[in-house]
Write an enzyme that holds these catalytic residues in place. Structure first.
Site, PDB file in Angstrom:
ATOM      1  N   GLU A  36      41.752 -13.164  27.777  1.00 14.90           N
ATOM      2  CA  GLU A  36      41.689 -14.188  28.829  1.00 14.90           C
ATOM      3  C   GLU A  36      40.360 -15.032  28.731  1.00 14.90           C
ATOM      4  OE1 GLU A  36      42.033 -12.755  32.882  1.00 14.90           O
ATOM      5  OE2 GLU A  36      42.410 -14.919  33.532  1.00 14.90           O
ATOM      6  N   CYS A  59      44.852 -14.021  35.192  1.00  9.53           N
ATOM      7  CA  CYS A  59      44.769 -15.011  36.245  1.00  9.53           C
ATOM      8  C   CYS A  59      44.856 -16.341  35.749  1.00  9.53           C
ATOM      9  CB  CYS A  59      43.591 -14.944  37.314  1.00  9.53           C
ATOM     10  SG  CYS A  59      44.009 -13.464  38.281  1.00  9.53           S
ATOM     11  N   ASN A 109      51.937 -12.824  36.170  1.00 16.52           N
ATOM     12  CA  ASN A 109      50.780 -11.904  36.227  1.00 16.52           C
ATOM     13  C   ASN A 109      50.387 -11.315  37.530  1.00 16.52           C
ATOM     14  OD1 ASN A 109      48.281 -10.956  34.783  1.00 16.52           O
ATOM     15  ND2 ASN A 109      47.461 -12.230  36.539  1.00 16.52           N
ATOM     16  N   GLU A 110      50.804 -10.044  37.513  1.00 15.19           N
ATOM     17  CA  GLU A 110      50.328  -9.229  38.940  1.00 15.19           C
ATOM     18  C   GLU A 110      50.608 -10.185  40.218  1.00 15.19           C
ATOM     19  OE1 GLU A 110      46.277  -7.969  38.011  1.00 15.19           O
ATOM     20  OE2 GLU A 110      45.616  -9.582  39.435  1.00 15.19           O
TER      21      GLU A 110
HETATM   22  O1  AHR Z   1      41.174  -8.977  33.862  1.00 15.83           O
HETATM   23  C1  AHR Z   1      40.308  -9.852  34.813  1.00 15.83           C
HETATM   24  C2  AHR Z   1      41.530 -10.247  35.806  1.00 15.83           C
HETATM   25  O2  AHR Z   1      41.990  -8.947  36.667  1.00 15.83           O
HETATM   26  C3  AHR Z   1      42.579 -10.789  35.499  1.00 15.83           C
HETATM   27  O3  AHR Z   1      42.671 -12.270  35.206  1.00 15.83           O
HETATM   28  C4  AHR Z   1      43.751 -10.535  36.400  1.00 15.83           C
HETATM   29  O4  AHR Z   1      44.915 -10.447  36.050  1.00 15.83           O
HETATM   30  C5  AHR Z   1      43.020  -9.146  37.058  1.00 15.83           C
HETATM   31  O5  AHR Z   1      43.289  -9.230  38.444  1.00 15.83           O
END
Ligand code: AHR
Length: 847
Positions: A246, A448, A575-576
């Site tokens: 990321e 995120c 994503n979550e």
């Molecule tokens: O890994 C860091 C963050 O943690 C990611 O962007 C998110 O998906 C999670 O909350």
């Protein structure tokens, strides 16, 4: 509504929220058997918290109102803040396992305060009423519903029509406002038990090695035995270890992406940091030296509409320079070559030349070249520079040699030595360090970043392919800038280069639930009238990755340099995310379209950011409803959680969706990364291997962090402009990455005595077979402060080899710098090894 319990053993339950922790603590209960003296359940256990909007500023609960419906289902509505025109709703059967939240609309533009509910027997409808205050004017509104999903348009009502059903009750010395209910005593007992269970497990999970000397006082080195049942084995995933990439902590620009010029396109914007830094603008990282030249940032007739800003230099005389210091200095190496390029046009004056220099200190020229005869239309110019010295903090200087006005954009400098020599490539040392893990897949672009901060910040893959000057840079959710130079093409190319499966994650039509831009949270999602286009974008991704060069999108891939398909097999959707109706509607649309058009693609769903809780349950329910092939689980937990949850996957349904543990890490207080966190991860991964028939993939998160530019700790690999600093946890990943298997063989560690769970759970083993390489791999973790003399009885494995490689990672739990040590040991059907205190060992027997 259901009449409240009147049985003789019924007691009073008070539902309320407090101001504490800036209203973030959610719903509490207190109870009383006489309605006079009240005892909090807890004290103040939070049974549900608001998940609306961004962390810090939002996620508050004001004035909760609890009630029970005709079917006995409990509902909670609450006010979210003093300005938004929505309120919140969630339902629950038992007051413990809450279902998804929703945020119904009030009167547009008017706040929603003190919401309450009554039931009309006449209409068989629920009536939600609330107060709305704007300036001097306060009004009451009502809306009716029978399912808490659709509501009638709000109508203004007389204040007298409000019943004001809340009561003020003193709890632990403070007056609180809430609702009172009669419930069976057994229900309160369950609430208290829930609190006690939470307390007990939190105590266990908060165990750290700091307490080990007291916890294990008197514990002597143990003699343990490992037995293996060679005949009992099962197929497990061969791609357990992968990478989560990321763009967080400057992982991309200024990190893995080898571009050395910061803000090369003059597209940095105040909005990248939400206006908090006045210097973070189009000229960030640039300067003009000398009085002979002035600059302006312009947007008329840009190089490309996606890249609207450029710099205009007005040169009164030669001698001035446009300077870029890179991402905190440009590192160059003696004798190495660098590719310089820029787009330029002369706006006024002669077709002049520009000197291009790498400089150091006051006036030391490290490399020099020139660009001749800049013309009058936008055109790309390039040149090569060879550095004369190794310097960490060089700078680039452009010195126009003619009077007049010039426009410049996309000013770029790349080392020629990128990873695998790719143009627009990756920083070789970092890319190699990642590749050295031997990851079987790479997930990107987040996290995120994938779903973004508000609708406008959703990551759209199409903005990140094609010519660099046509890519669309954007704000990074972690509060900086993404140039898009490291885009989908580069991610896929890297996967090909290291033999890893690409796993792109696309937003599920909703931005991050913690979004702070453009509305509070994900609610709203992409408007349904735009969802068809969004779904098409996702389908186009498959064509771009896998389609033949004859297809529209396949041609774009081929034109970029990759005519062969990328052979994409997986797409993560979401994503979550907060699992809401808004999410479900959009996720389902994307999923069904992918199923219909590309049944060959494995769609990975998402089950929230925790290992339990509403999003986890609701996400899994949705996965089962849609029969998803796989879901993405995330959890960052203290080492103690990993120690005491090694059975987490043991009871997962083997016939349901598979698991991709997409984000996890052991987090100690203060968030260091050291041997303790690494061993907790290694220990847990033995349990994951045991469940490798359910868990198909795992990726530690986050991966990269640039020193002094981190938004998140811990990370797997730290770096600065010149050094790469893998953590101890990195070596755990690498040890696993090089020792995966495809069959799990049953094994058991016997401590030869009665020990508490605290001891038992700190010793773990996993035995796997790599059928291809014919290797037997034994992983052993000892998180105890004493050595374990281990007798291994492995006659069942029919080992013919007499020697094996042993790799050991050990030290003091607080150690941040450690390397695994390799040696050779003698093995047979029965052999002994010593497991050092706080160690992770892998014995690899090539049979
Ligand atoms: O890994 C860091 C963050 O943690 C990611 O962007 C998110 O998906 C999670 O909350």
């Amino acid at each position: 509504m259901v009449s409240e319990e009147q049985s003789p053993d019924s007691v009073y339950l008070f539902a309320y929220a407090t101001e504490k922790n800036n209203h973030h603590n959610g719903l509490h209960f207190a109870w009383s058997d006489n309605g006079e003296q009240w005892a909090p359940v807890g004290p103040e256990h939070s049974f549900i918290r608001s998940d609306y909007g961004t962390w810090g500023g939002e996620k508050k609960m004001f004035d909760p109102f609890l009630f029970r419906d005709n079917q006995g289902l409990w509902h909670l509505i609450w006010s979210l803040n003093h300005y938004d025109d929505v309120f919140a709703h969630a339902a629950v059967d038992d007051l413990i396992l809450w279902r998804r939240q929703s945020y119904p609309q009030g009167v547009e533009g008017r706040n929603v305060l003190l919401p309450e509910v009554t039931f009309s027997n006449k209409d068989q409808n629920y009536r939600v009423t609330w107060l709305s205050v704007a300036h001097e004017d306060s009004s009451y509104y009502a809306s009716t519903t029978n399912d808490f999903k659709t509501f009638s348009p709000p109508q203004e009502i007389q204040a007298a029509k409000r019943q004001d059903l809340r009561r003020d009750i003193e709890i632990s010395g403070n007056m609180e406002r809430g609702t009172v209910h009669k419930v069976p005593h057994s229900m309160v007992i369950e609430l208290i038990a829930e609190h006690q269970k939470t307390e007990a497990r939190n105590k266990l999970w908060s165990e750290t090695t700091k307490g080990d000397s007291a916890r294990f006082a008197g514990l002597e080195p143990l003699k343990v035995s490992l037995s293996v049942e060679g005949s009992k084995s099962k197929k497990i995933s061969e791609q357990l270890i992968g990478i989560f990439f990321e763009d967080i902590n400057y992982a991309a620009d200024g990190g893995l992406y080898a571009e050395l010029i910061e803000n090369r396109g003059f597209e940095y914007a105040l909005s990248d940091k939400k206006g908090s830094d006045p210097d973070w603008n189009s000229f960030k990282a640039w300067a003009v030296k000398g009085d002979q030249m002035t600059h302006r940032i312009k947007t008329e007739n840009p190089l490309h509409p996606n890249n609207p800003h450029y710099v205009e230099l007005t040169v009164a005389d030669k001698g001035g320079a446009l300077v870029n210091e890179g991402f905190g200095g440009i590192p160059v190496k003696a004798g190495e070559k660098y590719d310089f390029s820029m787009f330029a046009k002369v706006m006024k004056g002669r077709k002049g030349k520009i000197l291009v220099r790498l400089m150091h200190g006051d006036n030391e020229v490290l490399a020099e070249t020139e660009i001749k005869r800049i013309g009058s239309g936008w055109k790309q110019y390039s040149a090569e520079l060879t550095a004369s010295k190794t310097i960490d903090n060089a700078r680039l200087e452009l010195l126009p040699q003619s009077k007049g006005t010039l426009a410049l954009d996309m000013i770029s400098l790349f080392p020629q030595k990128t990873f695998r020599g790719r143009t627009n490539g990756l920083r070789a040392d970092l890319a190699q360090t990642i590749a050295d893990i031997n990851p079987k897949f790479v997930r990107f672009p987040g996290g995120c970043v994938a779903h973004g901060d508000g609708l406008d910040n959703i990551y759209h893959w199409k903005n990140t392919i094609g010519p660099l000057e046509a890519r669309k840079p954007q704000r990074n959710i972690w509060n900086y800038h993404q140039s898009g130079g490291l885009g989908y093409y580069e991610y896929f190319q890297y996967c090909m280069d290291i033999g890893a499966e690409p796993i792109p994650i696309v937003a599920a039509g909703v931005p991050c639930q913690n979004s702070s831009c453009g509305g509070a949270g994900q609610q709203g999602g992409i408007p349904m009238e735009h969802m068809d286009d969004y779904v098409q974008d996702v389908l186009d991704l498959i064509e771009w990755a896998n389609g033949s060069p004859d297809t529209y999108w396949g041609k774009k891939r081929a034109d970029a340099g990759h005519p062969e398909p990328f052979n994409l097999k997986y797409v993560g959707v979401g994503n979550e995310d907060l699992i809401t109706d808004v999410f479900e509607e959009r996720f389902t649309m994307i999923y069904e379209a992918l199923q219909e058009k590309h049944p060959e693609i494995v769609v990975i769903g998402t089950v929230g950011p925790w290992f339990e809780g509403t999003d986890y349950r609701e996400g899994w329910d949705l996965a089962r409803k849609l029969d998803l092939a796989m879901v993405d689980e995330h959890y960052y937990q203290p080492p103690g959680w990993f120690i005491y949850n090694q059975n987490y996957y043991d009871n997962y349904d083997r016939n349901s969706s598979k698991v991709y543990l997409g984000e996890y890490a052991a987090h100690l207080p203060g968030r260091p990364t050291n041997l303790e966190t690494a061993l907790a991860e290694a220990l847990y991964l033995t349990a994951v291997e045991r469940n490798g028939d359910v868990v198909e993939m795992t990726s530690y998160a986050p991966l990269l962090a640039k020193e002094r530019f981190t938004q998140w700790n811990p990370d797997l690999i730290y770096f600065n402009n010149t050094e790469v600093k893998p953590t101890v946890g990195y070596y755990v990943q690498k040890m696993y990455g090089h020792n995966m298997g495809d069959r799990y063989i049953n094994s058991r560690i016997d401590l030869n005595g009665d020990y508490e769970k605290a001891v038992e759970n700190r010793v773990a083993v996993s035995v796997v077979k790599d059928s291809q390489g014919q290797a037997l791999i034994i992983k052993l973790v000892n998180m105890l402060p004493v050595a374990l003399q281990t007798g291994l009885k492995v006659e069942d494995l029919k080992i013919s080899a007499t020697r094996a490689t042993r790799t050991v990672l050990t030290g003091h739990p607080g150690d941040k710098k450690l390397l695994p040590v390799e040696d050779e040991i003698v093995v047979g059907s029965d052999f002994e090894v010593e497991l050092a205190p706080y160690s992770f060992s892998i014995i690899r027997i090539e049979n």
